[in-house]
Motif scaffolding. Structure first.
Motif, PDB file in Angstrom:
ATOM      1  N   VAL A   1       0.877  -1.172   0.000  1.00 22.72           N
ATOM      2  CA  VAL A   1       0.000   0.000   0.000  1.00 22.72           C
ATOM      3  C   VAL A   1       0.915   1.223   0.000  1.00 22.72           C
ATOM      4  O   VAL A   1       1.640   1.472   0.975  1.00 22.72           O
ATOM      5  CB  VAL A   1      -0.939  -0.017   1.235  1.00 22.72           C
ATOM      6  N   ALA A   2       0.877   1.963  -1.097  1.00 24.82           N
ATOM      7  CA  ALA A   2       1.920   2.976  -1.335  1.00 24.82           C
ATOM      8  C   ALA A   2       1.769   4.255  -0.523  1.00 24.82           C
ATOM      9  O   ALA A   2       2.692   5.065  -0.468  1.00 24.82           O
ATOM     10  CB  ALA A   2       1.969   3.304  -2.823  1.00 24.82           C
ATOM     11  N   ARG A   3       0.601   4.485   0.079  1.00 23.97           N
ATOM     12  CA  ARG A   3       0.381   5.713   0.859  1.00 23.97           C
ATOM     13  C   ARG A   3      -0.402   5.376   2.119  1.00 23.97           C
ATOM     14  O   ARG A   3      -1.096   4.364   2.174  1.00 23.97           O
ATOM     15  CB  ARG A   3      -0.452   6.718   0.041  1.00 23.97           C
ATOM     16  N   ALA A   4      -0.307   6.284   3.102  1.00 20.61           N
ATOM     17  CA  ALA A   4      -1.125   6.120   4.301  1.00 20.61           C
ATOM     18  C   ALA A   4      -2.592   6.193   3.875  1.00 20.61           C
ATOM     19  O   ALA A   4      -2.970   7.067   3.091  1.00 20.61           O
ATOM     20  CB  ALA A   4      -0.808   7.228   5.286  1.00 20.61           C
ATOM     21  N   ILE A   5      -3.406   5.260   4.358  1.00 19.36           N
ATOM     22  CA  ILE A   5      -4.849   5.299   4.067  1.00 19.36           C
ATOM     23  C   ILE A   5      -5.627   5.083   5.366  1.00 19.36           C
ATOM     24  O   ILE A   5      -5.028   4.867   6.423  1.00 19.36           O
ATOM     25  CB  ILE A   5      -5.281   4.265   3.002  1.00 19.36           C
TER      26      ILE A   5
ATOM     27  N   PRO B   1      -7.182   3.663   8.510  1.00 15.92           N
ATOM     28  CA  PRO B   1      -6.798   2.443   9.231  1.00 15.92           C
ATOM     29  C   PRO B   1      -7.803   1.311   9.031  1.00 15.92           C
ATOM     30  O   PRO B   1      -7.417   0.151   8.916  1.00 15.92           O
ATOM     31  CB  PRO B   1      -6.754   2.881  10.694  1.00 15.92           C
ATOM     32  N   GLU B   2      -9.104   1.665   8.944  1.00 13.62           N
ATOM     33  CA  GLU B   2     -10.094   0.593   8.783  1.00 13.62           C
ATOM     34  C   GLU B   2      -9.960  -0.095   7.415  1.00 13.62           C
ATOM     35  O   GLU B   2     -10.269  -1.280   7.287  1.00 13.62           O
ATOM     36  CB  GLU B   2     -11.534   1.075   9.020  1.00 13.62           C
ATOM     37  N   VAL B   3      -9.504   0.643   6.425  1.00 13.18           N
ATOM     38  CA  VAL B   3      -9.321   0.029   5.101  1.00 13.18           C
ATOM     39  C   VAL B   3      -8.057  -0.837   5.111  1.00 13.18           C
ATOM     40  O   VAL B   3      -8.034  -1.933   4.555  1.00 13.18           O
ATOM     41  CB  VAL B   3      -9.275   1.100   3.988  1.00 13.18           C
ATOM     42  N   LEU B   4      -7.045  -0.360   5.809  1.00 16.38           N
ATOM     43  CA  LEU B   4      -5.823  -1.152   5.952  1.00 16.38           C
ATOM     44  C   LEU B   4      -6.127  -2.468   6.690  1.00 16.38           C
ATOM     45  O   LEU B   4      -5.656  -3.539   6.294  1.00 16.38           O
ATOM     46  CB  LEU B   4      -4.790  -0.324   6.724  1.00 16.38           C
ATOM     47  N   GLU B   5      -6.967  -2.366   7.736  1.00 19.61           N
ATOM     48  CA  GLU B   5      -7.363  -3.586   8.478  1.00 19.61           C
ATOM     49  C   GLU B   5      -8.139  -4.544   7.586  1.00 19.61           C
ATOM     50  O   GLU B   5      -7.940  -5.761   7.640  1.00 19.61           O
ATOM     51  CB  GLU B   5      -8.235  -3.212   9.679  1.00 19.61           C
ATOM     52  N   ARG B   6      -9.008  -3.968   6.774  1.00 18.83           N
ATOM     53  CA  ARG B   6      -9.785  -4.805   5.849  1.00 18.83           C
ATOM     54  C   ARG B   6      -8.852  -5.528   4.882  1.00 18.83           C
ATOM     55  O   ARG B   6      -8.995  -6.725   4.630  1.00 18.83           O
ATOM     56  CB  ARG B   6     -10.752  -3.888   5.079  1.00 18.83           C
ATOM     57  N   LEU B   7      -7.881  -4.804   4.374  1.00 21.98           N
ATOM     58  CA  LEU B   7      -6.925  -5.424   3.444  1.00 21.98           C
ATOM     59  C   LEU B   7      -6.115  -6.516   4.154  1.00 21.98           C
ATOM     60  O   LEU B   7      -5.820  -7.563   3.564  1.00 21.98           O
ATOM     61  CB  LEU B   7      -5.981  -4.357   2.862  1.00 21.98           C
ATOM     62  N   ALA B   8      -5.812  -6.264   5.437  1.00 24.07           N
ATOM     63  CA  ALA B   8      -4.998  -7.237   6.190  1.00 24.07           C
ATOM     64  C   ALA B   8      -5.739  -8.555   6.417  1.00 24.07           C
ATOM     65  O   ALA B   8      -5.121  -9.585   6.676  1.00 24.07           O
ATOM     66  CB  ALA B   8      -4.567  -6.626   7.518  1.00 24.07           C
ATOM     67  N   GLN B   9      -7.107  -8.502   6.345  1.00 22.74           N
ATOM     68  CA  GLN B   9      -7.863  -9.764   6.469  1.00 22.74           C
ATOM     69  C   GLN B   9      -7.657 -10.657   5.243  1.00 22.74           C
ATOM     70  O   GLN B   9      -7.812 -11.865   5.312  1.00 22.74           O
ATOM     71  CB  GLN B   9      -9.355  -9.469   6.625  1.00 22.74           C
ATOM     72  N   HIS B  10      -7.328 -10.033   4.137  1.00 24.26           N
ATOM     73  CA  HIS B  10      -7.164 -10.789   2.886  1.00 24.26           C
ATOM     74  C   HIS B  10      -5.704 -11.028   2.509  1.00 24.26           C
ATOM     75  O   HIS B  10      -5.394 -11.986   1.829  1.00 24.26           O
ATOM     76  CB  HIS B  10      -7.828 -10.036   1.726  1.00 24.26           C
ATOM     77  N   PHE B  11      -4.862 -10.072   2.889  1.00 28.37           N
ATOM     78  CA  PHE B  11      -3.499 -10.072   2.344  1.00 28.37           C
ATOM     79  C   PHE B  11      -2.440  -9.928   3.432  1.00 28.37           C
ATOM     80  O   PHE B  11      -2.707  -9.454   4.530  1.00 28.37           O
ATOM     81  CB  PHE B  11      -3.322  -8.881   1.378  1.00 28.37           C
ATOM     82  N   ASP B  12      -1.246 -10.278   3.033  1.00 28.50           N
ATOM     83  CA  ASP B  12      -0.059  -9.965   3.804  1.00 28.50           C
ATOM     84  C   ASP B  12       0.324  -8.541   3.356  1.00 28.50           C
ATOM     85  O   ASP B  12       0.748  -8.337   2.212  1.00 28.50           O
ATOM     86  CB  ASP B  12       0.997 -11.012   3.381  1.00 28.50           C
ATOM     87  N   VAL B  13       0.090  -7.560   4.242  1.00 24.14           N
ATOM     88  CA  VAL B  13       0.186  -6.149   3.819  1.00 24.14           C
ATOM     89  C   VAL B  13       1.477  -5.501   4.283  1.00 24.14           C
ATOM     90  O   VAL B  13       1.813  -5.528   5.471  1.00 24.14           O
ATOM     91  CB  VAL B  13      -0.989  -5.319   4.406  1.00 24.14           C
ATOM     92  N   GLU B  14       2.181  -4.880   3.341  1.00 20.51           N
ATOM     93  CA  GLU B  14       3.256  -3.952   3.701  1.00 20.51           C
ATOM     94  C   GLU B  14       2.758  -2.581   3.263  1.00 20.51           C
ATOM     95  O   GLU B  14       2.204  -2.443   2.171  1.00 20.51           O
ATOM     96  CB  GLU B  14       4.545  -4.324   2.949  1.00 20.51           C
TER      97      GLU B  14
ATOM     98  N   ASN C   1       3.318   1.907   3.276  1.00 15.20           N
ATOM     99  CA  ASN C   1       4.232   3.045   3.412  1.00 15.20           C
ATOM    100  C   ASN C   1       4.001   3.685   4.791  1.00 15.20           C
ATOM    101  O   ASN C   1       2.934   4.238   5.036  1.00 15.20           O
ATOM    102  CB  ASN C   1       3.927   4.039   2.284  1.00 15.20           C
ATOM    103  N   GLN C   2       4.969   3.580   5.634  1.00 15.81           N
ATOM    104  CA  GLN C   2       4.843   4.144   6.982  1.00 15.81           C
ATOM    105  C   GLN C   2       5.491   5.526   7.063  1.00 15.81           C
ATOM    106  O   GLN C   2       5.502   6.156   8.117  1.00 15.81           O
ATOM    107  CB  GLN C   2       5.531   3.223   8.017  1.00 15.81           C
ATOM    108  N   GLU C   3       6.032   5.971   5.940  1.00 21.74           N
ATOM    109  CA  GLU C   3       6.730   7.253   5.939  1.00 21.74           C
ATOM    110  C   GLU C   3       5.796   8.329   5.403  1.00 21.74           C
ATOM    111  O   GLU C   3       4.934   8.055   4.585  1.00 21.74           O
ATOM    112  CB  GLU C   3       7.974   7.181   5.054  1.00 21.74           C
ATOM    113  N   ASP C   4       6.023   9.546   5.855  1.00 20.79           N
ATOM    114  CA  ASP C   4       5.163  10.640   5.444  1.00 20.79           C
ATOM    115  C   ASP C   4       5.709  11.253   4.147  1.00 20.79           C
ATOM    116  O   ASP C   4       5.979  12.446   4.073  1.00 20.79           O
ATOM    117  CB  ASP C   4       5.116  11.691   6.559  1.00 20.79           C
TER     118      ASP C   4
END
Ligand code: 8YV
Length: 327
Positions: A7-11, A13-26, A28-31
């Motif tokens: 995931v190339a940009r901060a999005i 958190p609930e969408v990131l969590e949703r993606l994490a249910q399906h995928f192994d997510v890395e 972008n933690q940098e601003d």
């Protein structure tokens, strides 16, 4: 084993969590935004990418990452993705149409109104303590109601902008790659299809809503600006690069048009600083789709596309249906 995504940009958190249910997510933690080289590195070993128009997704990225299956952009615009290269590489590309139409149309109106009625300019003046008396000609400008609205790019957002003009008794003209069907023109406040030059000559308020491509680069440059009325306004909510910013600055400086409302710029966010010296501009940082519900809907739409694509289904917003999918 879960598929891997970046995931190339901060999005949200609930969408990131949703993606994490399906995928192994890395993610972008940098601003900061990753450029082409870094993104190519980050894509290593990934099956999918979640991107925005700030990240260049090019042929070199596909060549270096033959395992990649999908690139899902959180935006309706996708000029950051080389879609032909994606197709050649067997990578599905998607965008997020529809969910942002109405919010973006609202913003086009806000920007056009602020520009015509000099809202930010007069507020700055008030805040600076200059308001000592009423004057008949303080911050006067063109009317919006009853005027001719010229829309260049009459897709779904352009039509939503046109519909809103009914309440303002406006006459709508538009220019587009192709003419709309009569029933769509009727719904768009009886918008009339005209050539680009005629639109620029006739419109009191020109709004740009067309996608960026090599063909639409500098759709509005010095020659086009010269056709516009000196009392007209120009609003760009589409993409930087559609307007030749240097030519626009010169036109605004010399009174060639009354004012411009700009949400997008060439080379943004490093836009031309000469804009800051002008009082007849309203400048916003690419926020036309930025209502909270719409940005969340866009993020979820990009997530829906990624989840479908990596489950071997056809994602709802596939841009390259001719792609030969990878197993
Ligand atoms: C986005 C946009 O906010 O959808 C588009 O094409 O330009 C905006 O709605 C921006 O691109 C970030 O995703």
């Amino acid at each position: 084993m879960k598929a891997k995504i970046f995931v190339a940009r901060a999005i949200f958190p609930e969408v990131l969590e949703r993606l994490a249910q399906h995928f192994d997510v890395e993610s972008n933690q940098e601003d900061r935004i990753y450029g082409a080289d870094e993104l190519r590195q980050k894509a290593q070993g990934k099956d999918g990418l979640f991107t925005t128009p700030s990240e260049p997704v090019n042929a070199a990225l596909f060549a270096a990452n033959p395992q990649l299956k999908a690139v899902c952009n959180m935006a309706v615009g996708y000029n950051n993705i080389d879609v032909a290269a994606a197709t050649a590489a067997g990578v599905m590309a998607t965008n997020t149409p529809e969910v942002l139409n109405e919010t973006t149309a609202d913003f086009a109106w806000a920007l056009m109104m602020a520009t015509a009625r000099r809202i930010t300019e007069s507020e700055h003046w008030l805040r600076a303590g200059h308001w000592k008396k009423w004057s008949y000609d303080s911050f006067t400008g063109p009317d919006v109601h009853g005027a001719t609205l010229g829309i260049i790019g009459m897709g779904r957002i352009g039509q939503a902008i046109a519909r809103r003009s009914m309440g303002f008794d406006m006459n709508v003209i538009y220019h587009n790659r192709s003419q709309l069907k009569p029933e769509l023109e009727a719904r768009a406040n009886n918008a009339k299809y005209v050539g680009k030059e005629e639109l620029l000559r006739q419109a009191d308020h020109v709004v740009l809503v067309l996608p960026y491509s090599k063909e639409s680069h500098h759709t509005i440059a010095a020659a086009e600006l010269a056709l516009m009325k000196p009392t007209a306004t120009l609003t760009n909510i589409a993409r930087g690069g559609i307007v030749d910013d240097a030519a626009l600055i010169q036109t605004l400086r010399t009174g060639g048009i009354a004012a411009a409302g700009l949400d997008v710029f060439e080379n943004e966010p490093a836009f031309n600083p000469e804009f800051l010296k002008l009082s007849n501009v309203v400048l916003t940082p690419h926020i036309a789709s930025a209502s909270t519900p719409t940005r969340l809907a866009m993020a979820n739409c990009a997530a829906d596309n990624l989840i479908a694509a990596l489950a071997g289904q056809t994602p709802p917003n596939l841009l390259n249906p001719d792609v030969a999918r990878k197993g």
